[in-house]
Design an enzyme around this catalytic site. Sequence first.
Site, PDB file in Angstrom:
ATOM      1  N   LYS A 297       0.802  -1.234   0.000  1.00 11.07           N
ATOM      2  CA  LYS A 297       0.000   0.000   0.000  1.00 11.07           C
ATOM      3  C   LYS A 297       0.830   1.276   0.000  1.00 11.07           C
ATOM      4  O   LYS A 297       0.404   2.274  -0.564  1.00 11.07           O
ATOM      5  CB  LYS A 297      -0.957   0.011   1.191  1.00 11.07           C
ATOM      6  CG  LYS A 297      -0.285   0.068   2.548  1.00 11.07           C
ATOM      7  CD  LYS A 297      -1.293  -0.138   3.658  1.00 11.07           C
ATOM      8  CE  LYS A 297      -0.597  -0.133   5.004  1.00 11.07           C
ATOM      9  NZ  LYS A 297      -1.402  -0.745   6.056  1.00 11.07           N
TER      10      LYS A 297
ATOM     11  N   ARG B  10      -7.844  -0.890  16.745  1.00 12.36           N
ATOM     12  CA  ARG B  10      -8.266  -0.533  15.399  1.00 12.36           C
ATOM     13  C   ARG B  10      -9.264  -1.603  14.980  1.00 12.36           C
ATOM     14  O   ARG B  10     -10.251  -1.807  15.671  1.00 12.36           O
ATOM     15  CB  ARG B  10      -7.070  -0.383  14.444  1.00 12.36           C
ATOM     16  CG  ARG B  10      -7.406   0.541  13.265  1.00 12.36           C
ATOM     17  CD  ARG B  10      -6.252   0.752  12.295  1.00 12.36           C
ATOM     18  NE  ARG B  10      -5.963  -0.425  11.500  1.00 12.36           N
ATOM     19  CZ  ARG B  10      -5.001  -0.469  10.574  1.00 12.36           C
ATOM     20  NH1 ARG B  10      -4.247   0.575  10.338  1.00 12.36           N
ATOM     21  NH2 ARG B  10      -4.790  -1.574   9.884  1.00 12.36           N
TER      22      ARG B  10
HETATM   23  C1  LIG Z   1      -0.608  -1.630   6.600  1.00 10.94           C
HETATM   24  C2  LIG Z   1      -1.005  -2.910   7.178  1.00 10.94           C
HETATM   25  C3  LIG Z   1      -0.041  -3.904   7.399  1.00 10.94           C
HETATM   26  C4  LIG Z   1       1.437  -3.689   7.130  1.00 10.94           C
HETATM   27  O1  LIG Z   1       1.988  -2.833   8.086  1.00 10.94           O
HETATM   28  P1  LIG Z   1       3.542  -2.433   8.050  1.00 10.94           P
HETATM   29  O2  LIG Z   1       3.776  -1.719   9.332  1.00 10.94           O
HETATM   30  O3  LIG Z   1       3.740  -1.573   6.857  1.00 10.94           O
HETATM   31  O4  LIG Z   1       4.315  -3.696   7.969  1.00 10.94           O
HETATM   32  C5  LIG Z   1      -0.473  -5.118   7.898  1.00 10.94           C
HETATM   33  N1  LIG Z   1      -1.765  -5.339   8.184  1.00 10.94           N
HETATM   34  C6  LIG Z   1      -2.716  -4.417   7.983  1.00 10.94           C
HETATM   35  C7  LIG Z   1      -4.131  -4.740   8.312  1.00 10.94           C
HETATM   36  C8  LIG Z   1      -2.376  -3.164   7.485  1.00 10.94           C
HETATM   37  O5  LIG Z   1      -3.314  -2.246   7.288  1.00 10.94           O
END
Ligand SMILES: *Cc1c(COP(=O)(O)O)cnc(C)c1O
Length: 349
Positions: free
Chosen positions: A35, A127
Amino acid sequence: MYPKVIIDPKKYAFNVDYITNLCHRQQLSVMAVSKVFSNDPKLIEVLDRSNVSYIADSKLENLMHMKTTKKKVYLRIPALSEASLVVRYTDMSLNSELVVIDKLNEVAAKMNKRHQIIFMYDLGDLREGVYYKDFSLKDIKHILSLSHIELKGIGTNLTCYGSVIPTFETYEKLKNIKDQIESNFKIKLDIISGGNSSSIPMLMNQTLPPYINNLRIGEALILGRETAYQEKIDHLYEDVITLEVEILEIKDKPSFPEGELGYDAFGQKIEYVDKGMMKRAILGIGRQDVSLNDLYPIKGITFIGSSSDHLIVEIAEGKYHIGDILTFKLKYGGILSLLNSSYVEKTYV
Ligand SMILES: *Cc1c(COP(=O)(O)O)cnc(C)c1O
Protein backbone atom coordinates in the site's frame (compact mmCIF):
# COMPACT_ATOMS: atom_id res chain seq x y z
CA MET A 1 12.42 17.60 -13.47
CA TYR A 2 12.70 17.94 -9.71
CA PRO A 3 11.46 16.98 -7.17
CA LYS A 4 12.19 13.44 -8.15
CA VAL A 5 11.77 10.15 -6.35
CA ILE A 6 14.44 7.51 -7.03
CA ILE A 7 13.28 3.92 -6.71
CA ASP A 8 15.75 1.04 -6.54
CA PRO A 9 13.95 -2.25 -7.29
CA LYS A 10 17.13 -4.30 -6.67
CA LYS A 11 17.43 -3.02 -3.11
CA TYR A 12 13.75 -3.76 -2.59
CA ALA A 13 14.25 -7.28 -3.92
CA PHE A 14 17.11 -7.79 -1.48
CA ASN A 15 14.98 -6.67 1.49
CA VAL A 16 12.05 -8.81 0.38
CA ASP A 17 14.21 -11.92 -0.01
CA TYR A 18 15.94 -11.37 3.30
CA ILE A 19 12.73 -11.01 5.33
CA THR A 20 10.95 -13.78 3.42
CA ASN A 21 13.80 -16.21 4.07
CA LEU A 22 13.77 -15.29 7.74
CA CYS A 23 10.02 -15.94 7.89
CA HIS A 24 10.21 -19.20 5.97
CA ARG A 25 12.90 -20.53 8.28
CA GLN A 26 10.40 -20.08 11.13
CA GLN A 27 7.50 -21.59 9.15
CA LEU A 28 5.77 -18.27 8.56
CA SER A 29 4.18 -17.31 5.26
CA VAL A 30 4.47 -13.70 4.09
CA MET A 31 1.89 -11.28 2.82
CA ALA A 32 3.94 -8.48 1.26
CA VAL A 33 2.09 -5.21 1.83
CA SER A 34 2.25 -2.84 -1.13
CA LYS A 35 0.00 0.00 0.00
CA VAL A 36 2.78 2.49 0.72
CA PHE A 37 4.07 2.55 -2.87
CA SER A 38 0.67 2.78 -4.55
CA ASN A 39 1.01 -0.05 -7.01
CA ASP A 40 4.35 0.94 -8.48
CA PRO A 41 4.68 -1.57 -11.34
CA LYS A 42 8.42 -2.25 -10.94
CA LEU A 43 8.10 -2.93 -7.22
CA ILE A 44 5.07 -5.15 -7.83
CA GLU A 45 7.21 -7.02 -10.35
CA VAL A 46 9.79 -7.60 -7.61
CA LEU A 47 7.12 -9.07 -5.35
CA ASP A 48 5.73 -11.11 -8.19
CA ARG A 49 9.11 -12.79 -8.71
CA SER A 50 9.79 -13.22 -4.97
CA ASN A 51 8.87 -16.07 -2.66
CA VAL A 52 6.13 -14.20 -0.80
CA SER A 53 2.81 -16.04 -0.78
CA TYR A 54 0.50 -13.06 -1.15
CA ILE A 55 0.47 -9.38 -2.09
CA ALA A 56 -1.73 -7.34 0.25
CA ASP A 57 -2.97 -3.79 -0.11
CA SER A 58 -5.41 -1.59 1.76
CA LYS A 59 -6.62 0.17 -1.39
CA LEU A 60 -9.00 -1.81 -3.54
CA GLU A 61 -8.06 0.35 -6.55
CA ASN A 62 -4.45 -0.81 -6.24
CA LEU A 63 -5.48 -4.46 -6.18
CA MET A 64 -7.84 -4.01 -9.11
CA HIS A 65 -5.04 -2.71 -11.33
CA MET A 66 -2.22 -4.85 -9.96
CA LYS A 67 -0.54 -7.19 -12.44
CA THR A 68 0.61 -10.24 -10.54
CA THR A 69 0.23 -13.98 -10.39
CA LYS A 70 0.36 -13.88 -6.56
CA LYS A 71 -2.80 -14.18 -4.54
CA LYS A 72 -4.24 -10.74 -3.73
CA VAL A 73 -5.33 -9.83 -0.22
CA TYR A 74 -7.48 -6.85 0.67
CA LEU A 75 -6.20 -5.51 3.97
CA ARG A 76 -8.68 -2.87 4.97
CA ILE A 77 -11.98 -4.16 6.30
CA PRO A 78 -14.17 -4.17 3.15
CA ALA A 79 -16.98 -1.65 2.91
CA LEU A 80 -20.41 -3.16 2.49
CA SER A 81 -20.78 -1.14 -0.71
CA GLU A 82 -17.68 -2.62 -2.36
CA ALA A 83 -18.39 -6.32 -1.66
CA SER A 84 -18.74 -7.34 -5.30
CA LEU A 85 -15.47 -5.61 -6.30
CA VAL A 86 -13.71 -7.34 -3.42
CA VAL A 87 -14.87 -10.76 -4.57
CA ARG A 88 -14.14 -10.02 -8.21
CA TYR A 89 -10.65 -8.59 -7.81
CA THR A 90 -9.16 -10.20 -4.71
CA ASP A 91 -8.63 -13.72 -3.42
CA MET A 92 -8.86 -12.98 0.26
CA SER A 93 -9.89 -10.18 2.59
CA LEU A 94 -9.54 -9.33 6.28
CA ASN A 95 -12.97 -9.02 7.89
CA SER A 96 -14.69 -8.24 11.15
CA GLU A 97 -18.36 -7.58 10.29
CA LEU A 98 -20.82 -10.42 9.74
CA VAL A 99 -23.12 -8.29 7.56
CA VAL A 100 -20.24 -7.65 5.22
CA ILE A 101 -19.22 -11.31 5.20
CA ASP A 102 -22.84 -12.25 4.39
CA LYS A 103 -22.75 -9.81 1.49
CA LEU A 104 -19.41 -11.21 0.28
CA ASN A 105 -20.99 -14.67 0.39
CA GLU A 106 -24.01 -13.51 -1.56
CA VAL A 107 -22.02 -11.88 -4.35
CA ALA A 108 -19.52 -14.76 -4.43
CA ALA A 109 -22.41 -17.17 -4.94
CA LYS A 110 -23.62 -15.08 -7.89
CA MET A 111 -20.13 -15.14 -9.40
CA ASN A 112 -19.76 -18.80 -8.65
CA LYS A 113 -16.57 -18.12 -6.70
CA ARG A 114 -15.35 -18.87 -3.20
CA HIS A 115 -13.90 -15.93 -1.30
CA GLN A 116 -11.40 -16.53 1.49
CA ILE A 117 -11.44 -14.49 4.65
CA ILE A 118 -9.26 -13.89 7.67
CA PHE A 119 -11.47 -13.03 10.65
CA MET A 120 -9.82 -10.28 12.65
CA TYR A 121 -9.59 -9.98 16.43
CA ASP A 122 -8.55 -6.84 18.28
CA LEU A 123 -6.17 -7.70 21.11
CA GLY A 124 -6.13 -4.18 22.53
CA ASP A 125 -4.60 -1.99 19.83
CA LEU A 126 -8.15 -0.76 19.15
CA ARG A 127 -8.27 -0.53 15.40
CA GLU A 128 -10.07 -3.23 13.39
CA GLY A 129 -11.35 -6.58 14.59
CA VAL A 130 -13.76 -8.10 17.08
CA TYR A 131 -12.60 -7.15 20.58
CA TYR A 132 -11.06 -10.35 21.94
CA LYS A 133 -13.25 -10.27 25.05
CA ASP A 134 -16.28 -10.37 22.75
CA PHE A 135 -15.08 -13.53 21.03
CA SER A 136 -18.09 -15.68 20.22
CA LEU A 137 -18.27 -19.16 18.77
CA LYS A 138 -21.57 -18.06 17.22
CA ASP A 139 -19.75 -15.70 14.83
CA ILE A 140 -17.55 -18.56 13.66
CA LYS A 141 -20.47 -20.97 13.40
CA HIS A 142 -22.20 -18.45 11.18
CA ILE A 143 -19.16 -17.94 8.95
CA LEU A 144 -18.65 -21.69 8.61
CA SER A 145 -22.27 -22.07 7.48
CA LEU A 146 -21.76 -19.81 4.44
CA SER A 147 -21.51 -21.69 1.16
CA HIS A 148 -19.16 -19.37 -0.73
CA ILE A 149 -16.94 -18.11 2.07
CA GLU A 150 -13.89 -20.01 3.23
CA LEU A 151 -12.63 -19.17 6.72
CA LYS A 152 -8.94 -19.30 5.90
CA GLY A 153 -7.84 -18.19 9.32
CA ILE A 154 -7.81 -15.53 12.00
CA GLY A 155 -5.60 -12.53 12.48
CA THR A 156 -4.80 -9.47 14.48
CA ASN A 157 -3.28 -6.08 13.85
CA LEU A 158 -1.01 -4.37 16.37
CA THR A 159 0.97 -1.15 16.77
CA CYS A 160 -1.16 0.78 14.29
CA TYR A 161 -3.50 2.82 16.43
CA GLY A 162 -2.84 1.93 20.06
CA SER A 163 0.95 1.51 19.70
CA VAL A 164 0.61 -1.90 21.35
CA ILE A 165 3.82 -3.89 20.82
CA PRO A 166 3.46 -7.63 20.09
CA THR A 167 4.39 -9.79 23.06
CA PHE A 168 3.90 -13.38 24.10
CA GLU A 169 1.12 -12.31 26.52
CA THR A 170 -0.77 -10.39 23.84
CA TYR A 171 -0.47 -13.28 21.39
CA GLU A 172 -1.84 -15.70 24.00
CA LYS A 173 -5.19 -13.93 23.61
CA LEU A 174 -5.19 -14.94 19.95
CA LYS A 175 -4.07 -18.47 20.76
CA ASN A 176 -6.96 -18.84 23.15
CA ILE A 177 -9.36 -17.89 20.34
CA LYS A 178 -7.64 -20.22 17.86
CA ASP A 179 -7.84 -23.13 20.31
CA GLN A 180 -11.52 -22.60 21.00
CA ILE A 181 -12.38 -22.41 17.30
CA GLU A 182 -10.32 -25.45 16.38
CA SER A 183 -11.56 -27.66 19.20
CA ASN A 184 -15.22 -26.68 18.96
CA PHE A 185 -15.56 -27.07 15.22
CA LYS A 186 -12.91 -29.77 14.77
CA ILE A 187 -11.17 -27.72 12.11
CA LYS A 188 -7.63 -26.55 11.56
CA LEU A 189 -7.21 -22.89 10.70
CA ASP A 190 -4.64 -22.51 7.89
CA ILE A 191 -3.56 -18.99 8.74
CA ILE A 192 -2.91 -17.34 12.08
CA SER A 193 -1.82 -13.90 10.94
CA GLY A 194 0.11 -12.25 13.74
CA GLY A 195 0.63 -8.71 12.52
CA ASN A 196 2.90 -6.39 10.61
CA SER A 197 6.41 -4.93 10.73
CA SER A 198 6.10 -4.47 14.48
CA SER A 199 6.40 -8.27 14.85
CA ILE A 200 9.87 -8.24 13.23
CA PRO A 201 11.76 -7.94 16.55
CA MET A 202 10.08 -11.15 17.76
CA LEU A 203 10.88 -12.75 14.41
CA MET A 204 14.55 -11.76 14.72
CA ASN A 205 14.77 -13.01 18.34
CA GLN A 206 12.90 -16.17 17.40
CA THR A 207 10.37 -15.42 20.12
CA LEU A 208 7.24 -15.45 17.96
CA PRO A 209 4.98 -18.17 19.36
CA PRO A 210 4.83 -21.20 17.05
CA TYR A 211 1.08 -20.89 16.39
CA ILE A 212 1.67 -17.57 14.57
CA ASN A 213 2.28 -18.71 10.98
CA ASN A 214 1.81 -15.57 8.89
CA LEU A 215 2.91 -11.93 8.91
CA ARG A 216 1.73 -9.02 6.74
CA ILE A 217 4.79 -6.88 6.12
CA GLY A 218 5.09 -3.54 4.37
CA GLU A 219 7.34 -1.00 6.05
CA ALA A 220 10.20 -3.38 6.90
CA LEU A 221 10.55 -4.33 3.24
CA ILE A 222 10.66 -0.81 1.88
CA LEU A 223 12.41 1.00 4.76
CA GLY A 224 14.50 -1.73 6.37
CA ARG A 225 13.01 -0.87 9.76
CA GLU A 226 10.80 -2.64 12.27
CA THR A 227 8.02 -0.60 13.77
CA ALA A 228 7.85 -1.75 17.40
CA TYR A 229 10.98 0.15 18.48
CA GLN A 230 11.68 1.89 15.13
CA GLU A 231 15.09 0.28 14.84
CA LYS A 232 16.99 -0.38 11.65
CA ILE A 233 17.06 -4.05 10.68
CA ASP A 234 20.64 -5.28 10.20
CA HIS A 235 21.68 -5.94 6.59
CA LEU A 236 18.62 -4.30 5.03
CA TYR A 237 18.56 -1.22 2.77
CA GLU A 238 16.90 1.88 4.22
CA ASP A 239 17.09 3.75 0.93
CA VAL A 240 15.01 1.74 -1.51
CA ILE A 241 13.24 5.03 -2.20
CA THR A 242 14.91 8.45 -1.89
CA LEU A 243 13.94 12.00 -2.78
CA GLU A 244 15.95 14.51 -4.83
CA VAL A 245 15.16 18.20 -4.58
CA GLU A 246 16.77 21.29 -6.06
CA ILE A 247 18.00 24.42 -4.27
CA LEU A 248 16.08 27.43 -5.64
CA GLU A 249 17.32 30.29 -3.48
CA ILE A 250 20.17 30.95 -1.02
CA LYS A 251 20.11 34.17 1.05
CA ASP A 252 21.44 35.58 4.30
CA LYS A 253 18.36 36.54 6.33
CA PRO A 254 17.31 37.01 9.95
CA SER A 255 15.77 34.03 11.72
CA PHE A 256 12.95 36.07 13.25
CA PRO A 257 10.20 37.52 11.01
CA GLU A 258 9.86 41.29 10.91
CA GLY A 259 6.57 43.12 11.48
CA GLU A 260 3.27 42.27 13.19
CA LEU A 261 2.81 38.44 13.35
CA GLY A 262 -0.45 36.56 12.61
CA TYR A 263 -0.81 33.06 11.16
CA ASP A 264 1.24 31.09 8.63
CA ALA A 265 0.01 29.79 5.23
CA PHE A 266 -1.71 26.85 6.97
CA GLY A 267 -3.52 28.95 9.57
CA GLN A 268 -1.17 28.04 12.39
CA LYS A 269 0.43 30.28 15.01
CA ILE A 270 4.15 29.53 14.89
CA GLU A 271 6.68 30.21 17.65
CA TYR A 272 9.77 31.68 15.98
CA VAL A 273 13.14 31.64 17.72
CA ASP A 274 15.53 34.50 17.18
CA LYS A 275 18.93 33.02 16.38
CA GLY A 276 20.22 36.09 14.59
CA MET A 277 21.26 36.10 10.94
CA MET A 278 21.57 32.79 9.10
CA LYS A 279 22.30 31.30 5.68
CA ARG A 280 18.88 30.15 4.43
CA ALA A 281 17.98 28.14 1.35
CA ILE A 282 14.67 27.36 -0.30
CA LEU A 283 14.23 23.85 -1.71
CA GLY A 284 11.68 23.09 -4.40
CA ILE A 285 9.35 20.81 -2.47
CA GLY A 286 6.53 21.58 -0.06
CA ARG A 287 3.81 20.31 2.18
CA GLN A 288 1.56 19.43 -0.72
CA ASP A 289 3.99 16.63 -1.58
CA VAL A 290 5.70 15.77 1.70
CA SER A 291 5.78 16.82 5.33
CA LEU A 292 9.25 17.92 6.42
CA ASN A 293 8.87 15.60 9.41
CA ASP A 294 8.93 12.69 6.95
CA LEU A 295 12.38 13.55 5.59
CA TYR A 296 15.55 12.48 7.40
CA PRO A 297 17.74 15.56 7.83
CA ILE A 298 21.14 15.49 6.14
CA LYS A 299 24.42 16.83 7.47
CA GLY A 300 24.83 20.55 6.97
CA ILE A 301 21.09 21.17 6.61
CA THR A 302 18.59 22.12 9.34
CA PHE A 303 14.88 22.22 8.56
CA ILE A 304 13.23 25.53 9.42
CA GLY A 305 9.74 25.34 7.97
CA SER A 306 7.66 24.72 4.89
CA SER A 307 4.67 25.98 2.97
CA SER A 308 2.79 24.26 0.12
CA ASP A 309 5.66 24.34 -2.37
CA HIS A 310 8.70 25.63 -0.47
CA LEU A 311 10.93 23.98 2.10
CA ILE A 312 13.05 26.48 4.04
CA VAL A 313 16.31 25.21 5.52
CA GLU A 314 19.38 26.59 7.22
CA ILE A 315 22.54 25.56 5.41
CA ALA A 316 26.21 25.48 6.23
CA GLU A 317 28.25 28.43 4.96
CA GLY A 318 29.80 28.01 1.51
CA LYS A 319 28.80 24.39 1.00
CA TYR A 320 25.80 24.67 -1.33
CA HIS A 321 24.93 26.50 -4.55
CA ILE A 322 21.83 27.40 -6.53
CA GLY A 323 20.85 24.40 -8.64
CA ASP A 324 22.45 21.82 -6.32
CA ILE A 325 20.44 18.64 -5.90
CA LEU A 326 19.97 17.31 -2.38
CA THR A 327 19.08 13.69 -1.66
CA PHE A 328 16.89 12.79 1.34
CA LYS A 329 16.06 9.47 2.90
CA LEU A 330 12.39 9.14 3.68
CA LYS A 331 10.14 8.01 6.49
CA TYR A 332 6.99 5.98 5.88
CA GLY A 333 4.66 8.96 5.55
CA GLY A 334 7.06 10.57 3.09
CA ILE A 335 7.06 7.58 0.75
CA LEU A 336 3.29 7.40 1.02
CA SER A 337 2.68 11.02 0.10
CA LEU A 338 5.42 11.39 -2.52
CA LEU A 339 4.45 8.30 -4.49
CA ASN A 340 0.89 9.54 -4.56
CA SER A 341 1.79 13.00 -5.83
CA SER A 342 1.47 13.76 -9.52
CA TYR A 343 3.97 16.62 -9.11
CA VAL A 344 6.84 14.34 -8.21
CA GLU A 345 8.69 12.52 -10.97
CA LYS A 346 9.51 8.83 -10.46
CA THR A 347 12.69 7.29 -11.79
CA TYR A 348 14.35 3.92 -11.33
CA VAL A 349 17.95 3.01 -10.62
C1 LIG B 1 -0.61 -1.63 6.60
C2 LIG B 1 -1.01 -2.91 7.18
C3 LIG B 1 -0.04 -3.90 7.40
C4 LIG B 1 1.44 -3.69 7.13
O1 LIG B 1 1.99 -2.83 8.09
P1 LIG B 1 3.54 -2.43 8.05
O2 LIG B 1 3.78 -1.72 9.33
O3 LIG B 1 3.74 -1.57 6.86
O4 LIG B 1 4.32 -3.70 7.97
C5 LIG B 1 -0.47 -5.12 7.90
N1 LIG B 1 -1.77 -5.34 8.18
C6 LIG B 1 -2.72 -4.42 7.98
C7 LIG B 1 -4.13 -4.74 8.31
C8 LIG B 1 -2.38 -3.16 7.49
O5 LIG B 1 -3.31 -2.25 7.29
